[in-house]
Design a protein around this motif. Structure first.
Motif, short mmCIF file in Angstrom:
data_model
loop_
_atom_site.label_atom_id
_atom_site.label_comp_id
_atom_site.label_asym_id
_atom_site.label_seq_id
_atom_site.Cartn_x
_atom_site.Cartn_y
_atom_site.Cartn_z
N THR A 72 20.42 18.23 -49.29
CA THR A 72 19.92 18.33 -50.20
C THR A 72 19.18 19.66 -50.34
O THR A 72 18.67 20.39 -51.68
CB THR A 72 18.67 17.11 -49.96
OG1 THR A 72 19.23 16.43 -50.48
CG2 THR A 72 17.68 17.51 -51.42
N LEU A 73 18.96 20.11 -49.40
CA LEU A 73 17.89 21.90 -49.12
C LEU A 73 18.68 23.07 -50.05
O LEU A 73 18.93 23.66 -51.11
CB LEU A 73 17.59 22.53 -48.40
CG LEU A 73 17.61 24.18 -48.64
CD1 LEU A 73 16.01 23.83 -48.73
CD2 LEU A 73 17.05 24.70 -46.81
N ALA A 74 20.31 22.74 -49.77
CA ALA A 74 21.56 23.73 -50.08
C ALA A 74 22.22 22.93 -51.34
O ALA A 74 22.47 24.02 -52.37
CB ALA A 74 22.64 23.42 -49.52
N SER A 75 21.80 21.91 -51.72
CA SER A 75 22.11 21.98 -53.10
C SER A 75 21.48 22.29 -54.57
O SER A 75 21.54 22.52 -55.63
CB SER A 75 22.06 20.07 -53.71
OG SER A 75 23.25 19.87 -52.90
N LEU A 76 20.02 22.22 -54.07
CA LEU A 76 18.52 22.26 -54.85
C LEU A 76 18.46 23.96 -54.95
O LEU A 76 18.04 24.29 -55.74
CB LEU A 76 17.17 22.41 -53.50
CG LEU A 76 17.29 20.32 -53.85
CD1 LEU A 76 16.00 20.38 -53.16
CD2 LEU A 76 16.53 20.26 -55.64
N LEU A 77 19.54 25.27 -53.68
CA LEU A 77 18.67 26.29 -53.73
C LEU A 77 20.39 26.63 -54.59
O LEU A 77 20.48 27.70 -55.04
CB LEU A 77 19.21 26.82 -51.96
CG LEU A 77 18.01 26.04 -51.68
CD1 LEU A 77 18.21 27.46 -49.77
CD2 LEU A 77 16.61 27.46 -52.10
N SER A 78 21.27 25.43 -54.63
CA SER A 78 22.79 26.32 -55.82
C SER A 78 22.39 25.96 -57.00
O SER A 78 22.78 26.07 -57.82
CB SER A 78 23.64 25.29 -55.49
OG SER A 78 23.96 25.23 -53.78
N GLY A 79 21.10 25.41 -57.48
CA GLY A 79 20.00 25.34 -58.84
C GLY A 79 20.72 23.64 -59.26
O GLY A 79 20.57 23.14 -59.92
N VAL A 80 21.21 23.03 -57.90
CA VAL A 80 21.96 21.82 -59.16
C VAL A 80 20.45 20.93 -59.24
O VAL A 80 19.53 20.96 -58.59
CB VAL A 80 22.27 20.94 -57.92
CG1 VAL A 80 22.95 19.78 -58.17
CG2 VAL A 80 23.47 21.42 -57.51
N ALA A 81 20.08 19.68 -60.06
CA ALA A 81 19.11 19.58 -60.33
C ALA A 81 18.22 18.45 -58.90
O ALA A 81 19.41 17.65 -58.57
CB ALA A 81 19.95 18.75 -61.53
N PRO A 82 17.54 18.59 -59.34
CA PRO A 82 16.89 17.45 -57.92
C PRO A 82 17.54 16.15 -57.76
O PRO A 82 17.59 15.75 -56.74
CB PRO A 82 15.37 17.06 -58.22
CG PRO A 82 15.34 18.32 -59.23
CD PRO A 82 16.27 18.81 -60.29
N GLY A 83 17.71 15.05 -58.53
CA GLY A 83 18.40 13.57 -58.36
C GLY A 83 19.69 13.70 -58.21
O GLY A 83 19.89 13.05 -56.79
N LEU A 84 19.93 14.66 -58.67
CA LEU A 84 21.72 15.19 -57.94
C LEU A 84 22.03 15.44 -56.55
O LEU A 84 22.36 15.19 -55.92
CB LEU A 84 22.84 15.91 -58.96
CG LEU A 84 24.10 15.90 -59.13
CD1 LEU A 84 24.91 14.42 -58.84
CD2 LEU A 84 24.57 16.50 -59.75
N SER A 85 20.95 16.02 -56.58
CA SER A 85 21.23 17.42 -54.93
C SER A 85 20.03 16.06 -53.77
O SER A 85 21.14 15.97 -52.94
CB SER A 85 19.50 18.44 -54.97
OG SER A 85 19.97 19.12 -55.92
#
Length: 197
Positions: A72-85
């Motif tokens: 989830t952290l990696a996804s958030l740092l990559s700019g992915v939306a919080p829900g999708l992360s």
């Protein structure tokens, strides 16, 4: 980082730290069941193999949050939306748990089928640990050497006389997880068969 990112970094870090402590033997019982000097009951291995998911529930819980937190952290740092992360993190956590269960099942299968296959002990010697009643009248225990180390196993005997602790016996059969043993004498025939008959 945002508070949401810090939260998932903390989740991943805490879960990883707990996992490390478990791996080093401090997270559960601090012991090593495979140590050659450890005595354990063959029946306990079956219990763990059949109910290993419950036995390892804490480890599964930790594994889930390792996957969830870091992905989830990696996804958030990559700019992915919080829900999708969060969805990616949950999926990763589930994969971590399934992989852990598969590895544990494989390990326990090797342990049970290889190191502690009781009929491989037929013809070997053991020492009586708990007295065994004669003529199959009661169950005691013996200490036997296996590839997993020296283990304590249930045993019976068809010898008419009671076998006392410390006596040396030969394993002559196995039936339903119980060894059949006989006192070692010069005139007794060698191994009598799988069921000690």
């Amino acid at each position: 980082m945002t508070p949401w990112e810090w939260t998932h970094a903390a989740i991943g870090a805490l879960a990883s730290a707990i996992f490390l402590l478990q791996t080093l033997g401090m997270g559960e019982d601090g012991g090593d069941a495979d140590s050659p000097d450890t005595d354990f009951d063959y029946g306990e291995i079956h219990d763990h193999a059949s109910g290993f998911s419950g036995y390892l529930s804490l480890r599964n819980f930790v594994g889930f949050f390792i996957g969830y937190g870091w992905v989830t952290l990696a996804s958030l740092l990559s700019g992915v939306a919080p829900g999708l992360s969060s969805a990616f993190g949950i999926a990763a956590g589930v994969v971590f748990v399934l992989a852990s269960l598969l590895l544990i099942r494989t390990f326990l299968g090797f342990q049970e089928d290889g190191s502690l296959k009781l009929n491989n002990l037929i013809g070997s010697r053991a020492s009586v640990y708990i007295a065994i009643a004669g003529s199959g009248g009661g169950q005691g225990k013996v200490m036997a050497d296996t590839r997993a180390g020296r283990v304590e196993l249930p045993a019976r005997t068809r010898d008419p006389q009671k076998l006392l602790p410390g006596e040396l016996v030969e394993v002559v059969g196995e039936d339903g997880g119980v060894l059949w043993v006989a006192r070692i004498t010069e005139d007794r025939p060698k191994t009598e068969g799988k069921n000690g008959r």
